[in-house]
Design a protein around this motif. Structure first.
Motif, PDB file in Angstrom:
ATOM      1  N   GLY A 162       7.942  19.490  50.274  1.00 56.29           N
ATOM      2  CA  GLY A 162       9.082  19.901  49.478  1.00 56.29           C
ATOM      3  C   GLY A 162      10.390  19.192  49.710  1.00 56.29           C
ATOM      4  N   ALA A 163      10.464  18.259  50.650  1.00 58.16           N
ATOM      5  CA  ALA A 163      11.720  17.527  50.821  1.00 58.16           C
ATOM      6  C   ALA A 163      11.905  16.567  49.641  1.00 58.16           C
ATOM      7  CB  ALA A 163      11.696  16.757  52.127  1.00 58.16           C
ATOM      8  N   SER A 164      13.130  16.514  49.119  1.00 51.75           N
ATOM      9  CA  SER A 164      13.363  15.595  48.009  1.00 51.75           C
ATOM     10  C   SER A 164      13.673  14.209  48.577  1.00 51.75           C
ATOM     11  CB  SER A 164      14.545  16.080  47.173  1.00 51.75           C
ATOM     12  OG  SER A 164      15.722  15.972  47.941  1.00 51.75           O
ATOM     13  N   ASN A 165      13.613  13.218  47.673  1.00 49.82           N
ATOM     14  CA  ASN A 165      13.973  11.859  48.072  1.00 49.82           C
ATOM     15  C   ASN A 165      15.368  11.815  48.672  1.00 49.82           C
ATOM     16  OD1 ASN A 165      12.251   9.769  48.074  1.00 49.82           O
ATOM     17  ND2 ASN A 165      12.311   9.470  45.848  1.00 49.82           N
ATOM     18  N   LYS A 166      16.248  12.658  48.097  1.00 53.71           N
ATOM     19  CA  LYS A 166      17.626  12.676  48.567  1.00 53.71           C
ATOM     20  C   LYS A 166      17.689  13.176  50.014  1.00 53.71           C
ATOM     21  CE  LYS A 166      21.930  14.781  47.591  1.00 53.71           C
ATOM     22  NZ  LYS A 166      22.298  16.153  47.275  1.00 53.71           N
ATOM     23  N   ASN A 167      16.861  14.205  50.290  1.00 56.00           N
ATOM     24  CA  ASN A 167      16.811  14.725  51.658  1.00 56.00           C
ATOM     25  C   ASN A 167      16.389  13.638  52.635  1.00 56.00           C
ATOM     26  OD1 ASN A 167      15.504  17.769  50.362  1.00 56.00           O
ATOM     27  ND2 ASN A 167      17.592  17.343  51.071  1.00 56.00           N
ATOM     28  N   ILE A 168      15.346  12.892  52.208  1.00 57.99           N
ATOM     29  CA  ILE A 168      14.827  11.828  53.075  1.00 57.99           C
ATOM     30  C   ILE A 168      15.911  10.784  53.320  1.00 57.99           C
ATOM     31  CG2 ILE A 168      13.088  10.021  53.302  1.00 57.99           C
ATOM     32  CD1 ILE A 168      11.829  12.721  53.395  1.00 57.99           C
ATOM     33  N   LEU A 169      16.617  10.465  52.227  1.00 53.65           N
ATOM     34  CA  LEU A 169      17.682   9.455  52.312  1.00 53.65           C
ATOM     35  C   LEU A 169      18.783   9.921  53.256  1.00 53.65           C
ATOM     36  CD1 LEU A 169      18.154   6.743  50.851  1.00 53.65           C
ATOM     37  CD2 LEU A 169      19.773   7.954  49.388  1.00 53.65           C
ATOM     38  N   MET A 170      19.181  11.205  53.078  1.00 50.59           N
ATOM     39  CA  MET A 170      20.225  11.752  53.926  1.00 50.59           C
ATOM     40  C   MET A 170      19.814  11.716  55.391  1.00 50.59           C
ATOM     41  SD  MET A 170      22.919  12.251  52.506  1.00 50.59           S
ATOM     42  CE  MET A 170      23.762  12.941  53.943  1.00 50.59           C
ATOM     43  N   GLN A 171      18.539  12.044  55.584  1.00 51.54           N
ATOM     44  CA  GLN A 171      18.042  12.063  56.955  1.00 51.54           C
ATOM     45  C   GLN A 171      18.130  10.655  57.550  1.00 51.54           C
ATOM     46  OE1 GLN A 171      14.702  11.244  58.577  1.00 51.54           O
ATOM     47  NE2 GLN A 171      15.878  11.881  60.384  1.00 51.54           N
ATOM     48  N   GLY A 172      17.726   9.674  56.754  1.00 55.10           N
ATOM     49  CA  GLY A 172      17.754   8.281  57.224  1.00 55.10           C
ATOM     50  C   GLY A 172      19.172   7.821  57.532  1.00 55.10           C
ATOM     51  N   ILE A 173      20.094   8.218  56.643  1.00 53.91           N
ATOM     52  CA  ILE A 173      21.486   7.801  56.853  1.00 53.91           C
ATOM     53  C   ILE A 173      22.056   8.477  58.098  1.00 53.91           C
ATOM     54  CG2 ILE A 173      23.823   7.989  55.906  1.00 53.91           C
ATOM     55  CD1 ILE A 173      22.672   7.259  53.224  1.00 53.91           C
ATOM     56  N   THR A 174      21.713   9.747  58.281  1.00 53.25           N
ATOM     57  CA  THR A 174      22.166  10.438  59.498  1.00 53.25           C
ATOM     58  C   THR A 174      21.664   9.694  60.724  1.00 53.25           C
ATOM     59  OG1 THR A 174      21.824  12.471  58.288  1.00 53.25           O
ATOM     60  CG2 THR A 174      22.310  12.672  60.635  1.00 53.25           C
ATOM     61  N   GLU A 175      20.402   9.317  60.649  1.00 51.34           N
ATOM     62  CA  GLU A 175      19.820   8.627  61.795  1.00 51.34           C
ATOM     63  C   GLU A 175      20.567   7.326  62.087  1.00 51.34           C
ATOM     64  OE1 GLU A 175      15.466   8.489  61.955  1.00 51.34           O
ATOM     65  OE2 GLU A 175      15.683   6.423  62.627  1.00 51.34           O
ATOM     66  N   SER A 176      20.819   6.543  61.020  1.00 51.33           N
ATOM     67  CA  SER A 176      21.457   5.255  61.282  1.00 51.33           C
ATOM     68  C   SER A 176      22.925   5.427  61.664  1.00 51.33           C
ATOM     69  CB  SER A 176      21.304   4.312  60.095  1.00 51.33           C
ATOM     70  OG  SER A 176      21.670   4.959  58.921  1.00 51.33           O
ATOM     71  N   ALA A 177      23.559   6.497  61.138  1.00 52.01           N
ATOM     72  CA  ALA A 177      24.950   6.740  61.533  1.00 52.01           C
ATOM     73  C   ALA A 177      25.019   7.082  63.017  1.00 52.01           C
ATOM     74  CB  ALA A 177      25.550   7.870  60.708  1.00 52.01           C
ATOM     75  N   LEU A 178      24.047   7.868  63.459  1.00 48.02           N
ATOM     76  CA  LEU A 178      23.999   8.225  64.871  1.00 48.02           C
ATOM     77  C   LEU A 178      23.804   6.965  65.712  1.00 48.02           C
ATOM     78  CD1 LEU A 178      24.088  10.623  66.781  1.00 48.02           C
ATOM     79  CD2 LEU A 178      21.605  10.791  66.605  1.00 48.02           C
ATOM     80  N   LEU A 179      22.890   6.104  65.235  1.00 51.29           N
ATOM     81  CA  LEU A 179      22.677   4.814  65.895  1.00 51.29           C
ATOM     82  C   LEU A 179      23.992   4.052  65.977  1.00 51.29           C
ATOM     83  CD1 LEU A 179      19.455   3.137  64.467  1.00 51.29           C
ATOM     84  CD2 LEU A 179      19.911   3.865  66.802  1.00 51.29           C
ATOM     85  N   GLY A 180      24.716   4.064  64.831  1.00 49.15           N
ATOM     86  CA  GLY A 180      25.977   3.328  64.747  1.00 49.15           C
ATOM     87  C   GLY A 180      26.984   3.838  65.760  1.00 49.15           C
ATOM     88  N   VAL A 181      27.073   5.156  65.898  1.00 51.87           N
ATOM     89  CA  VAL A 181      28.049   5.720  66.832  1.00 51.87           C
ATOM     90  C   VAL A 181      27.701   5.312  68.261  1.00 51.87           C
ATOM     91  CG1 VAL A 181      28.937   7.847  67.816  1.00 51.87           C
ATOM     92  CG2 VAL A 181      28.670   7.633  65.349  1.00 51.87           C
ATOM     93  N   ILE A 182      26.400   5.400  68.580  1.00 51.74           N
ATOM     94  CA  ILE A 182      25.993   5.015  69.939  1.00 51.74           C
ATOM     95  C   ILE A 182      26.300   3.532  70.167  1.00 51.74           C
ATOM     96  CG2 ILE A 182      24.064   4.838  71.535  1.00 51.74           C
ATOM     97  CD1 ILE A 182      22.733   7.127  69.946  1.00 51.74           C
ATOM     98  N   ALA A 183      25.910   2.711  69.169  1.00 51.44           N
ATOM     99  CA  ALA A 183      26.175   1.272  69.291  1.00 51.44           C
ATOM    100  C   ALA A 183      27.669   1.026  69.412  1.00 51.44           C
ATOM    101  CB  ALA A 183      25.602   0.530  68.093  1.00 51.44           C
ATOM    102  N   GLY A 184      28.470   1.816  68.659  1.00 52.76           N
ATOM    103  CA  GLY A 184      29.920   1.647  68.682  1.00 52.76           C
ATOM    104  C   GLY A 184      30.482   1.886  70.083  1.00 52.76           C
ATOM    105  N   LEU A 185      30.022   2.962  70.704  1.00 50.75           N
ATOM    106  CA  LEU A 185      30.528   3.274  72.044  1.00 50.75           C
ATOM    107  C   LEU A 185      30.131   2.183  73.034  1.00 50.75           C
ATOM    108  CD1 LEU A 185      29.903   7.124  72.108  1.00 50.75           C
ATOM    109  CD2 LEU A 185      32.025   5.861  71.717  1.00 50.75           C
ATOM    110  N   LEU A 186      28.866   1.754  72.903  1.00 46.96           N
ATOM    111  CA  LEU A 186      28.406   0.700  73.801  1.00 46.96           C
ATOM    112  C   LEU A 186      29.197  -0.586  73.558  1.00 46.96           C
ATOM    113  CD1 LEU A 186      26.361   0.074  75.970  1.00 46.96           C
ATOM    114  CD2 LEU A 186      24.747  -0.623  74.214  1.00 46.96           C
ATOM    115  N   SER A 187      29.513  -0.829  72.283  1.00 50.83           N
ATOM    116  CA  SER A 187      30.213  -2.077  71.952  1.00 50.83           C
ATOM    117  C   SER A 187      31.628  -2.090  72.541  1.00 50.83           C
ATOM    118  CB  SER A 187      30.254  -2.296  70.452  1.00 50.83           C
ATOM    119  OG  SER A 187      31.184  -1.439  69.868  1.00 50.83           O
ATOM    120  N   LEU A 188      32.229  -0.913  72.727  1.00 51.58           N
ATOM    121  CA  LEU A 188      33.550  -0.874  73.351  1.00 51.58           C
ATOM    122  C   LEU A 188      33.471  -1.437  74.765  1.00 51.58           C
ATOM    123  CD1 LEU A 188      34.984   2.572  72.284  1.00 51.58           C
ATOM    124  CD2 LEU A 188      35.194   0.334  71.207  1.00 51.58           C
ATOM    125  N   LEU A 189      32.449  -0.974  75.467  1.00 49.47           N
ATOM    126  CA  LEU A 189      32.246  -1.447  76.823  1.00 49.47           C
ATOM    127  C   LEU A 189      31.998  -2.959  76.821  1.00 49.47           C
ATOM    128  CD1 LEU A 189      31.786  -0.329  79.748  1.00 49.47           C
ATOM    129  CD2 LEU A 189      29.356  -0.547  79.244  1.00 49.47           C
TER     130      LEU A 189
END
Lengths: 409, 432
Positions: B346-373
């Motif tokens: 029952g998950a819609s394509n939009k749900n899947i997309l949102m989930q993927g974007i959340t995942e990559s945003a989280l990746l981005g934040v972690i990478a961002g913090l590491l990149s400061l160092l």
């Protein structure tokens, strides 16, 4: 072997199935190659600049840069007496051949300059702009020995060239060979008079300012350092081969023992001075090499991921091939060939990238044009790094048992 | 409420996904953060070099160049250094709100009351009194000197730390090259990046000076000129420069509006004309007033080597993004069964997309913090390779923010195509 050649078409087809990842990898490879080539150019350029002969006894010249800190030195006679004492004490150190003092060193941009022309021909400066900025060095009479100058005409400065401090008489000067050519062509310069004094000697060219052309190393020397002692910042010491470390350890103490109120900024050899002149070029070139290392690392990860991804998608087909009789090494070769094909395309595109990047970089810094040898060398690096990175996935692929085929049909 | 719990759910899924393929996600984060960190470090350098050192009035401060070279030979262009006579003409005008003419020198300094003979190598700004209000120099104690020919000095924070361990040293007497001068002011820590008031001769990124001394006093004491000087005559030291053709003084004026600027331009041109009338101005009259930013731009102070390397690090970031993208693609590919399953229940394509974007945003934040160092690390490294940049290597807050944003954007950008592919798998095919 035949297996690979026969299937070139199949390979391309399989690559096209993965347009996106293949495209990305090719772009990555091309950028990496472009950077590699240009970094190598920078490194070679820097090396070439630093290996140009200076015309000096680089390894055996020790330089001390120093300045008095006390107000007593405002009395110039006092200043002179201390300097003379320094020079004679330094001269007595074992292993020291010769000691002198000067206001500025060779291998430096700009510095103290003066326009120079034959006294009767001021127009010379209009024809040759380098005559407007001739390096004007105040020297002691032993500077030639200390630096290892080669005299090609006349003599170097001596005691008689040091005029009384309030004298208005004309100075005797020694000039570099290229300045002589600039002023008088092939004629002898001895006894000729310039606006800066009368020429008594010509020395073989030395590298005065590395940013100027080899044949424009215009410089002149006059024995007036004691008159303007307050700008005599550098002691130049010629050391016997093998004695450098020994002498180096003693100079600071020797000078401070004469009079302690001095700041000794630095003690360095002429070759260190040369290195220091190119410090920024070297630094940039090192930074680029570092970036190359990072880039190869990232590209290797991509190559690895690319093959890994490929296996997971092609397991079935490779299983079928194995079932149909392809041997392990055939599969290994197949996977590697596929990667090599990608690298070849990447490198071809990299040639364009290298040229483009070269043009872009030369807007900011000066660097040579890329040549084919470097390009081939960089391609080889890419191939080796890529093959290493894909080796494990390729071996894994070749280990796929034929039985997979039966399982997935 | 619902969106909040969806976000929490998506984050949980992302964490699960990270756990499932930790090495892959580690590589994605690592490459992105190296790429962003390197670029950020370079941008920090460029930012320091190209920033406005005195934004509150950079448009009202003008550097004066004049064309008063006494013969028509070398100096065809207006010159950034002036003779004493021009400098005095500038200082005596009442059009500018403030004016300063100065040269750079250096002395050895010690506390005259101290038993120790240790002297500190100190850079000197020999200047007219207008300097302090013109540059907004920040005083910790005391104030500037009022006259140009008194035995008084203002000292900078660092020198005050070195000699007087930071205490209020106003009224104390310094021995400077054997002369005694009284401290009337002490500055707070003062950073000017670039050092706009002396941006020539490769000094644009030097620190502010240790000692500010009155101009006439410095000339009388014969404190030598440590920056470019140029002359058509020989002279025996700075003491003898007042009435000779020795060019060594830089001049700045503060002109609050364009009317004043025009008036001052007219004032200078008039002066040049008066020289021309008596045959002392062989070149064309060209007096130039440039405000801080125009002047810094003209000096070309942004290091070309750093620009070149910044260019290379932009390319490197591209490679990192491509790399992350292909890694994510292979990750999403191997997770397609899971996606198919979620779609089937029952998950819609939009749900899947949102989930993927959340995942990559989280990746981005972690990478961002590491990149400061990492950008801090790369800055240190750049200084090691290019020591001249030492005073420039500062990570301002806006650059830290930029780093995190850049990491976030690149992470999401890297995931775009893999996500697009991921949402196109048909449910039935994946669940077969």
């Amino acid at each position: 072997m035949n297996f690979a050649t026969l299937n070139i078409k199949g390979l391309i087809k399989s690559l096209l199935l993965r347009k996106f990842t293949t495209g990305l990898l090719i772009l990555q490879l091309a950028i990496t190659l472009g950077l590699l080539v240009n970094s190598a150019i920078l490194a070679f350029d820097t090396r070439e600049k630093m290996s140009k002969p200076t015309g000096l006894d680089d390894e055996n010249i020790l330089i001390v840069s120093t300045h008095p800190t006390s107000g007593s030195y405002r009395d110039l006679d006092y200043y002179r007496s201390i300097v003379n004492e320094d020079l004679s004490k330094l001269n007595q150190l074992p292993g020291v051949n010769s000691v002198s003092i000067t206001n500025q060193l060779p291998i430096r941009g700009r510095g103290m300059l003066s326009n120079t022309h034959d006294i009767d021909n001021p127009e010379q400066e209009k024809a040759d702009k380098y005559l407007k900025d001739v390096k004007y060095t105040l020297a002691g009479e032993h500077l030639a020995e200390a630096m290892g100058f080669t005299i090609i005409e006349g003599r170097f400065l001596n005691k008689s060239d040091e005029l009384d401090f309030d004298s208005e008489a004309k100075n005797n000067i020694v000039i570099t060979e290229s300045l002589k050519k600039g002023l008088y062509g092939d004629e002898s310069a001895i006894g000729r008079e310039t606006n800066n004094g009368i020429i008594v000697g010509v020395i073989k060219d030395i590298m005065l300012d590395p940013t100027l052309p080899r044949d424009k190393q215009y410089g002149l020397f006059m024995n007036t350092i004691m008159k303007y002692i307050f700008i005599g910042r550098f002691y130049v010491i010629n050391v016997e081969p093998g004695q450098m470390a020994n002498v180096r350890n003693q100079v600071s103490d020797t000078i401070l023992a004469v009079q302690a109120e001095r700041d000794i900024f630095d003690v360095f050899t002429m070759s260190e001075h040369l290195k220091n002149f190119y410090r920024d070029d070297q630094g940039l070139s090192d930074l680029f090499l570092l970036l190359c290392g990072l880039m190869i690392f990232v590209t290797a990860i991509s190559s690895y991921a690319y093959s890994q991804f490929h296996i997971s998608r092609q397991k079935k087909y490779i299983g079928i091939r194995r079932a149909l009789g392809a041997r392990k090494q055939d599969i290994l070769l197949y996977v590697l060939t596929e990667n090599w094909l990608v690298y070849t395309i990447g490198c071809a595109l990299g040639l364009v990238m290298a040229l483009g990047f070269n043009i872009l970089l030369s807007q900011y810094i000066s660097l040579s044009k890329p040549d084919m040898m470097l390009f081939l060398l960089a391609s080889a690096v890419i191939f080796v790094a890529g093959t290493l990175a894909t080796w494990i996935p390729a071996v894994k692929t070749s280990n796929i048992p034929p039985v997979i085929a039966t399982r997935t049909v | 409420m619902r969106s909040a719990s969806m976000l929490a759910y998506n984050l949980t899924l992302a964490m699960q996904s990270f756990k499932r393929a930790p090495s892959l996600y580690f590589l994605v984060v690592l490459t992105l953060s190296i790429g962003v960190g390197l670029l950020c470090a370079n941008l920090a350098l460029v930012n320091s070099m190209a920033s406005d050192p005195i934004p509150e009035k950079s448009e009202q401060l003008f550097h004066v160049s004049m064309n008063t070279w006494p013969n028509d030979d070398p100096q065809a262009e207006p010159f950034h250094i002036l003779r004493y006579r021009e400098a005095m003409k500038i200082v005596s005008s009442d059009i500018p709100k403030n004016s300063a003419v100065f040269y750079a020198s250096g002395v050895y300094a010690r506390d005259s009351a101290s038993p120790s003979l240790k002297r500190f190598d100190s850079s000197v700004r020999a200047t007219t009194p207008g300097f302090f209000s013109l540059t907004n120099a920040p005083f910790a104690y005391g104030s500037g000197f009022i006259k140009s020919s008194v035995m008084e000095v203002v000292i900078g924070h660092e020198l005050n730390q070195k000699i007087f361990t930071g205490e209020n040293s106003v009224g104390k007497v310094l021995e400077l090259d054997g002369e005694l001068l009284t401290i009337v002011g002490v500055l707070k820590p003062w950073r000017l990046r670039p050092l706009f008031y002396h941006a020539t001769e490769g000094r644009a990124f030097n620190l502010t000076d240790d000692i500010y001394a009155p101009l006439e006093t410095s000339i009388d004491l014969g404190w030598s000129i440590h920056a470019r000087s140029s002359s058509t005559v020989s002279y025996k030291g700075v003491k003898f420069t007042r009435d000779r053709d020795v060019f060594y003084l830089q001049a700045w004026v503060e002109l609050e509006n364009s009317a004043k600027k025009q008036a001052f331009q007219y004032y200078l041109d008039n002066y040049s004309q008066s020289l021309k009338d008596v045959g002392e101005h062989p070149l064309a009259i060209r007096n130039e007033l440039r405000d801080v930013n125009a002047w810094l731009l003209e000096q070309n102070i942004v290091d070309q080597k750093v620009l070149a390397f910044t260019l290379a690090s932009v390319l490197f970031l591209c490679v990192c993004v491509f790399n992350a993208s292909s890694l994510l693609l292979s990750r999403f590919h191997s997770a397609k069964f899971e996606v198919g399953l979620r779609r089937a229940i029952g998950a819609s394509n939009k749900n899947i997309l949102m989930q993927g974007i959340t995942e990559s945003a989280l990746l981005g934040v972690i990478a961002g913090l590491l990149s400061l160092l990492l950008s801090w690390l790369f800055l240190k490294l750049s200084i090691k390779f290019l020591p001249d940049l030492e005073n420039l290597a500062v990570l301002e807050p806006k650059l830290l923010l930029l780093g995190v944003l850049l990491a976030l954007v690149t992470a999401i950008f890297s995931a775009l195509y893999p996500l697009y592919r991921g949402t196109r798998y048909t449910i039935s095919a994946e669940l077969k």
